[in-house]
Design an enzyme around this catalytic site. Structure first.
Site, PDB file in Angstrom:
ATOM      1  N   ARG A 207      -3.321   5.731   8.243  1.00 48.42           N
ATOM      2  CA  ARG A 207      -2.027   5.330   8.833  1.00 48.42           C
ATOM      3  C   ARG A 207      -0.839   5.933   8.074  1.00 48.42           C
ATOM      4  O   ARG A 207       0.256   6.017   8.630  1.00 48.42           O
ATOM      5  CB  ARG A 207      -1.889   3.811   8.860  1.00 48.42           C
ATOM      6  CG  ARG A 207      -2.760   3.150   9.915  1.00 48.42           C
ATOM      7  CD  ARG A 207      -2.448   1.678  10.047  1.00 48.42           C
ATOM      8  NE  ARG A 207      -3.229   1.055  11.096  1.00 48.42           N
ATOM      9  CZ  ARG A 207      -4.470   0.619  10.966  1.00 48.42           C
ATOM     10  NH1 ARG A 207      -5.082   0.729   9.799  1.00 48.42           N
ATOM     11  NH2 ARG A 207      -5.110   0.071  11.974  1.00 48.42           N
TER      12      ARG A 207
ATOM     13  N   GLN B 240     -11.656  -3.651  17.147  1.00 46.26           N
ATOM     14  CA  GLN B 240     -11.021  -4.162  15.928  1.00 46.26           C
ATOM     15  C   GLN B 240      -9.506  -3.999  15.955  1.00 46.26           C
ATOM     16  O   GLN B 240      -8.834  -4.333  14.994  1.00 46.26           O
ATOM     17  CB  GLN B 240     -11.634  -3.532  14.678  1.00 46.26           C
ATOM     18  CG  GLN B 240     -11.329  -2.071  14.453  1.00 46.26           C
ATOM     19  CD  GLN B 240     -12.135  -1.516  13.279  1.00 46.26           C
ATOM     20  OE1 GLN B 240     -13.318  -1.242  13.413  1.00 46.26           O
ATOM     21  NE2 GLN B 240     -11.501  -1.348  12.133  1.00 46.26           N
TER      22      GLN B 240
ATOM     23  N   HIS C 154      -9.457  11.625   5.035  1.00 45.68           N
ATOM     24  CA  HIS C 154      -8.580  12.046   3.934  1.00 45.68           C
ATOM     25  C   HIS C 154      -9.388  11.996   2.633  1.00 45.68           C
ATOM     26  O   HIS C 154     -10.615  11.750   2.663  1.00 45.68           O
ATOM     27  CB  HIS C 154      -7.332  11.162   3.868  1.00 45.68           C
ATOM     28  CG  HIS C 154      -7.635   9.690   3.889  1.00 45.68           C
ATOM     29  ND1 HIS C 154      -8.312   9.050   2.871  1.00 45.68           N
ATOM     30  CD2 HIS C 154      -7.370   8.730   4.818  1.00 45.68           C
ATOM     31  CE1 HIS C 154      -8.428   7.780   3.159  1.00 45.68           C
ATOM     32  NE2 HIS C 154      -7.881   7.550   4.335  1.00 45.68           N
TER      33      HIS C 154
ATOM     34  N   HIS D 277     -11.829   9.172   2.045  1.00 44.94           N
ATOM     35  CA  HIS D 277     -13.137   9.321   2.700  1.00 44.94           C
ATOM     36  C   HIS D 277     -13.981  10.357   1.962  1.00 44.94           C
ATOM     37  O   HIS D 277     -15.189  10.202   1.829  1.00 44.94           O
ATOM     38  CB  HIS D 277     -12.952   9.781   4.151  1.00 44.94           C
ATOM     39  CG  HIS D 277     -12.220   8.795   5.016  1.00 44.94           C
ATOM     40  ND1 HIS D 277     -10.959   9.035   5.508  1.00 44.94           N
ATOM     41  CD2 HIS D 277     -12.567   7.568   5.456  1.00 44.94           C
ATOM     42  CE1 HIS D 277     -10.577   8.009   6.246  1.00 44.94           C
ATOM     43  NE2 HIS D 277     -11.520   7.089   6.227  1.00 44.94           N
TER      44      HIS D 277
END
Ligand code: PAF
Length: 252
Positions: free
Chosen positions: A186, A61, A34, A37
């Protein structure tokens, strides 16, 4: 833009003369790219000769298997966003990156146990291990991390210092939507109503008089609160909304 799925092919390319003497900027990601980034990639582009992006949804993770399976994966859109900013994309599979079956790992024993670490046992072992593997593969002058994941940034910095890693760890400010919500892969999983409600999280985090005072305000706004803490001049928080975990921080 060259895309590498095989580690051996990347290592051959990395050893070739076209990398010699050139500054490499590295942006590690889990994909679902997005504008946050994009800002990391633009900074890497401005400060280096070659930009390397890694895309790898790192299983170690994720303490919650459901979160791993639901993590957004948008490989074609990711390559579209990277085009023009990135020279090399490193996207190996888990079998190659974890040929050791995760028998070797990096563990930090203090900061990693608090806050995110308390709510996501083992999370930072997974983050630090994959970041070390990637830094060792890329041999960059600089690697770029967003301040949204504040605790991750501190731990990666600490690891780089503790293990004498040659790569400089560069912190980049959090990118936010117009309503203040920190950009995160998310967020795409929120319903339209949840997405509107989510903007109250950074607002309450920033405007509450104390960390403790933020908790009932967040609960009244419909969030499940994992923690809100003040650490020196930073307020860190994590909440749940529609089963999705949001984290953020604010300078005090
Ligand atoms: O911040 C992330 O996206 C991940 O934790 C990272 C640093 C790429 C390691 O998997």
């Amino acid at each position: 833009m060259r895309v590498f799925h095989k580690i051996s092919e990347w290592q051959t390319a990395r050893a070739a003369p076209d990398f010699a003497g050139r500054k490499i900027g590295f942006v590690p990601t889990m994909g679902a790219l997005h504008a946050g980034h994009r800002a990391l990639l633009e900074r890497a582009r401005a400060e280096n000769d070659i930009v390397v992006l890694s895309i790898f949804v790192n299983p170690t993770q994720f303490n919650d298997l459901g979160d791993l399976t639901r993590y957004p994966r948008t490989p074609e859109a990711d390559l579209g966003l990277a085009e023009g900013l990135v020279d090399c994309v490193l996207s190996p599979n888990a079998g190659e990156l974890y040929a050791d079956d995760y028998h070797y790992r990096v563990t930090e024993n203090e900061l990693s146990l608090r806050w995110e670490g308390e709510h996501r046992p083992g999370h930072f072992d997974g983050v630090l291990t994959i970041v070390l593997k990637l830094l060792n593969l890329v041999h960059a002058q600089r690697a770029y991390f967003g301040e949204k994941d504040w605790q991750q940034l501190q731990l990666v910095r600490g690891m780089a210092r503790a293990l004498f890693l040659p790569t400089e760890i560069v912190a980049c400010p959090t990118e936010r939507a117009a309503d203040g919500l920190a950009l995160s892969s998310r967020n795409a999983r929120l319903s339209p109503a949840g997405r509107v409600q989510a903007a109250l999280f950074p607002k309450i985090l920033r405007e509450s008089a104390t960390a403790d005072a933020a908790v009932p305000l967040l609960q009244a706004a419909g969030f499940g609160v994992d923690y809100v803490v003040d650490d020196e001049n930073i307020r860190l928080g994590a909440v749940q909304l529609e089963g999705i975990r949001l984290i953020d921080n604010a300078r005090l």
